[in-house]
Design a protein around this motif. Structure first.
Motif, PDB file in Angstrom:
ATOM      1  N   THR A 117       0.848  -1.186   0.000  1.00 45.71           N
ATOM      2  CA  THR A 117       0.000   0.000   0.000  1.00 45.71           C
ATOM      3  C   THR A 117       0.883   1.235   0.000  1.00 45.71           C
ATOM      4  O   THR A 117       2.096   1.160   0.224  1.00 45.71           O
ATOM      5  CB  THR A 117      -0.911   0.029   1.241  1.00 45.71           C
ATOM      6  N   ILE A 118       0.272   2.383  -0.214  1.00 45.35           N
ATOM      7  CA  ILE A 118       1.055   3.622  -0.219  1.00 45.35           C
ATOM      8  C   ILE A 118       1.662   3.884   1.163  1.00 45.35           C
ATOM      9  O   ILE A 118       2.801   4.370   1.273  1.00 45.35           O
ATOM     10  CB  ILE A 118       0.185   4.813  -0.675  1.00 45.35           C
ATOM     11  N   GLU A 175      -0.520   0.548  -9.026  1.00 44.51           N
ATOM     12  CA  GLU A 175      -1.751  -0.081  -9.455  1.00 44.51           C
ATOM     13  C   GLU A 175      -2.857   0.495  -8.574  1.00 44.51           C
ATOM     14  O   GLU A 175      -2.590   1.187  -7.606  1.00 44.51           O
ATOM     15  CB  GLU A 175      -1.659  -1.597  -9.256  1.00 44.51           C
ATOM     16  N   ARG A 176      -4.109   0.208  -8.907  1.00 41.22           N
ATOM     17  CA  ARG A 176      -5.212   0.704  -8.077  1.00 41.22           C
ATOM     18  C   ARG A 176      -6.231  -0.405  -7.831  1.00 41.22           C
ATOM     19  O   ARG A 176      -6.474  -1.230  -8.702  1.00 41.22           O
ATOM     20  CB  ARG A 176      -5.919   1.887  -8.751  1.00 41.22           C
ATOM     21  N   VAL A 177      -6.792  -0.412  -6.626  1.00 42.26           N
ATOM     22  CA  VAL A 177      -7.952  -1.251  -6.339  1.00 42.26           C
ATOM     23  C   VAL A 177      -9.156  -0.437  -6.792  1.00 42.26           C
ATOM     24  O   VAL A 177      -9.538   0.537  -6.150  1.00 42.26           O
ATOM     25  CB  VAL A 177      -8.042  -1.593  -4.840  1.00 42.26           C
ATOM     26  N   LEU A 228     -12.265   0.997  -4.507  1.00 45.76           N
ATOM     27  CA  LEU A 228     -12.052   2.019  -3.486  1.00 45.76           C
ATOM     28  C   LEU A 228     -11.007   3.055  -3.900  1.00 45.76           C
ATOM     29  O   LEU A 228     -10.731   3.970  -3.133  1.00 45.76           O
ATOM     30  CB  LEU A 228     -11.611   1.353  -2.173  1.00 45.76           C
ATOM     31  N   ARG A 229     -10.451   2.880  -5.083  1.00 45.48           N
ATOM     32  CA  ARG A 229      -9.415   3.791  -5.569  1.00 45.48           C
ATOM     33  C   ARG A 229      -8.211   3.823  -4.623  1.00 45.48           C
ATOM     34  O   ARG A 229      -7.542   4.839  -4.452  1.00 45.48           O
ATOM     35  CB  ARG A 229      -9.961   5.212  -5.742  1.00 45.48           C
TER      36      ARG A 229
END
Length: 238
Positions: free
Chosen positions: A122-123, A149-151, A154-155
């Motif tokens: 995660t970030i 990348e992005r989920v 939920l962005r």
């Protein structure tokens, strides 16, 4: 000791000795009845400690640290010096990880195995690993240095192995003093045939610089110990 004696023993000029006294790097010298300064061996040790500490963390931070060390307990002062050693070790580890990331980027092929869920961060996790703020990673994303990348639901940003490697290299380049445009150019060149060569040299220079700073801190060890042990004990009034 006269000012000229301290200058000769410490390797600084007479004016530098006076300036560093004025800035609080060394204790104020005693004054005789005719106004002349009178120094002791402790002033020479403080100046030598400053030289080594400045070589490790830079003159501005070294001045601030030495000024504060003389008003702290020995425990706090010793911890502050220990933290500098820890910081340099962490910088070295991150530069080595950037080197490893560069080698991984060079060795990547189209037949690489797909990334697994455990290979992402995660970030918040990546920011902690690089010792930067999450906002820094968002800024690097805006500047095209690191692409997460992005989920999608939920962005939420997630960083795969390629992004983690790029982030480690970008962090090392920024720590080496390279501006965003220069870092972008270097990152863009990584997949060219001749691109990684300059990055490899930059990272090696980064490691060499950290080694020089570490040696400067080690050389100052005895003098820094003298400064630290001259501060008030744990039970002294604050």
């Amino acid at each position: 000791m006269r000012t000229v004696d301290v200058a000769r023993e410490s390797g600084y000029s007479v004016q530098q000795v006076r300036d560093l006294e004025r800035l609080g790097v060394i204790p104020s010298a005693a004054r005789s009845s005719n106004g002349y300064r009178s120094y002791t061996a402790a002033h020479v040790q403080a100046l030598r400690a400053y030289r080594g500490l400045a070589g490790a963390v830079g003159p501005v931070e070294a001045r601030q640290m030495l000024t504060e060390l003389r008003t702290e307990t020995i425990a706090v002062a010793a911890a502050a010096i220990g933290a500098v050693h820890v910081r340099l070790a962490r910088e070295r580890d991150e530069a080595l990880r950037a080197q490893q990331a560069l080698r991984a980027i060079q060795g990547e092929t189209d037949t690489s195995e797909p990334e697994q869920e455990g290979d992402t961060m995660t970030i918040t996790q990546l920011a902690a690993a690089l010792d930067v703020r999450p906002s820094t990673l968002r800024f690097w994303e805006q500047e095209g240095l690191v692409t997460p990348e992005r989920v999608t639901s939920l962005r939420v940003r997630r960083y795969g192995l390629a992004a983690i490697r790029a982030a480690r290299i970008a962090a090392a380049l920024r720590a080496s003093g390279y501006g965003i445009p220069a870092v972008r150019d270097i990152m863009d060149s990584l997949h060219r045939l001749d691109g990684p060569g300059e990055t490899r040299r930059i990272l090696q220079r980064r490691l060499d610089d950290i080694a020089v700073r570490t040696v400067a801190l080690l050389r100052a060890g005895t003098d820094l110990a003298a400064v630290v042990t001259s501060v008030p004990g744990p039970s002294a009034a604050r």
